[in-house]
Design a protein around this motif. Structure first.
Motif, short mmCIF file in Angstrom:
data_model
loop_
_atom_site.label_atom_id
_atom_site.label_comp_id
_atom_site.label_asym_id
_atom_site.label_seq_id
_atom_site.Cartn_x
_atom_site.Cartn_y
_atom_site.Cartn_z
N PRO A 111 -0.52 -6.56 1.19
CA PRO A 111 0.89 -6.41 1.60
C PRO A 111 0.98 -5.44 2.79
CG PRO A 111 0.64 -6.11 -0.78
CD PRO A 111 -0.74 -6.19 -0.21
N PRO A 112 2.00 -5.61 3.62
CA PRO A 112 2.12 -4.79 4.84
C PRO A 112 2.10 -3.28 4.56
CG PRO A 112 3.71 -6.57 4.89
CD PRO A 112 3.06 -6.61 3.54
N ARG A 113 2.76 -2.83 3.53
CA ARG A 113 2.80 -1.39 3.23
C ARG A 113 1.41 -0.87 2.87
NH1 ARG A 113 6.78 2.37 4.18
NH2 ARG A 113 6.76 3.96 2.60
N THR A 114 0.67 -1.64 2.08
CA THR A 114 -0.69 -1.25 1.71
C THR A 114 -1.59 -1.27 2.93
OG1 THR A 114 -0.32 -2.18 -0.49
CG2 THR A 114 -2.60 -1.74 0.13
N GLN A 115 -1.42 -2.28 3.78
CA GLN A 115 -2.18 -2.32 5.04
C GLN A 115 -1.93 -1.06 5.85
OE1 GLN A 115 -1.61 -5.54 7.78
NE2 GLN A 115 -1.75 -7.09 6.16
N ALA A 116 -0.66 -0.70 5.97
CA ALA A 116 -0.30 0.48 6.77
C ALA A 116 -0.95 1.73 6.20
CB ALA A 116 1.22 0.63 6.81
N VAL A 117 -0.93 1.89 4.88
CA VAL A 117 -1.53 3.07 4.26
C VAL A 117 -3.03 3.11 4.56
CG1 VAL A 117 -2.18 4.10 2.04
CG2 VAL A 117 0.17 3.38 2.43
N LEU A 118 -3.73 1.98 4.38
CA LEU A 118 -5.17 1.97 4.60
C LEU A 118 -5.52 2.19 6.07
CD1 LEU A 118 -6.32 -0.89 2.19
CD2 LEU A 118 -6.41 1.58 1.83
N VAL A 119 -4.75 1.59 6.98
CA VAL A 119 -5.01 1.76 8.40
C VAL A 119 -4.82 3.23 8.80
CG1 VAL A 119 -4.11 1.25 10.71
CG2 VAL A 119 -4.55 -0.61 9.11
#
Length: 170
Positions: A111-119
């Motif tokens: 999901p976009p939010r999880t992507q953002a956190v990992l990035v």
């Protein structure tokens, strides 16, 4: 120095890092450049307020994450299943590039939010507190999103023993 000069200096200094973050969020260099430009346009309109209220880096990254999520919602990426022959990596000089690509594909499935956190957390090497500040959430939320995201990446990449994720320190 005028406000316009401050903004131009900020863009020149931050462009490479912002572009790298945008690429990791979008997976495409052209789209990443569009994302950075869109975020910088939003930032420029409120530049004097941004300088008084928040740090410009935080504001631009937050604008990038929000814009990328908005784009993602508007146009869902079409997933093209890979053939079994496409997914097998041979022992050649390009193994590291292939592994990185597989990691990026698995990252895109999150999901976009999880992507953002990992990035922000692992590719940009920001602290949990900095990541939470950029995303406008709690540190606990960053921790749980990162943990769930890494677990999902490990699951997605478990079929490929050549791609290994580091264990999180406890």
């Amino acid at each position: 120095m005028e406000a316009g000069d401050d903004f131009q200096l900020f863009v020149r200094e931050q462009w490479p890092r912002l572009l790298r973050t945008a690429y990791l969020l979008t997976g495409d260099r052209g789209t990443a450049e569009d994302l950075v430009q869109s975020a910088l346009e939003k930032t420029h309109r409120r530049w004097s307020q941004v300088l008084r209220k928040d740090s410009p880096e935080v504001y631009v990254r937050r604008a990038m994450v929000n814009t990328a999520a908005s784009w993602w919602r508007r146009r869902r990426p079409i997933e093209v299943p890979l053939l079994a022959s496409d997914a097998t990596a041979g022992p050649d000089a390009y193994l590291q590039i292939e592994q990185r690509q597989q990691l990026l594909v698995a990252l895109r499935r999150l999901p976009p939010r999880t992507q953002a956190v990992l990035v922000l957390r692992y590719f940009e090497d920001l602290s949990e507190a900095e990541t939470a500040r950029i995303l406008g959430c709690s540190v606990g939320s960053v921790k749980s999103q990162a943990s769930r995201g890494l677990a999902r990446l490990r699951t997605d990449l478990s079929g490929n023993p050549s791609v290994r994720l580091q264990e999180e320190p406890t």
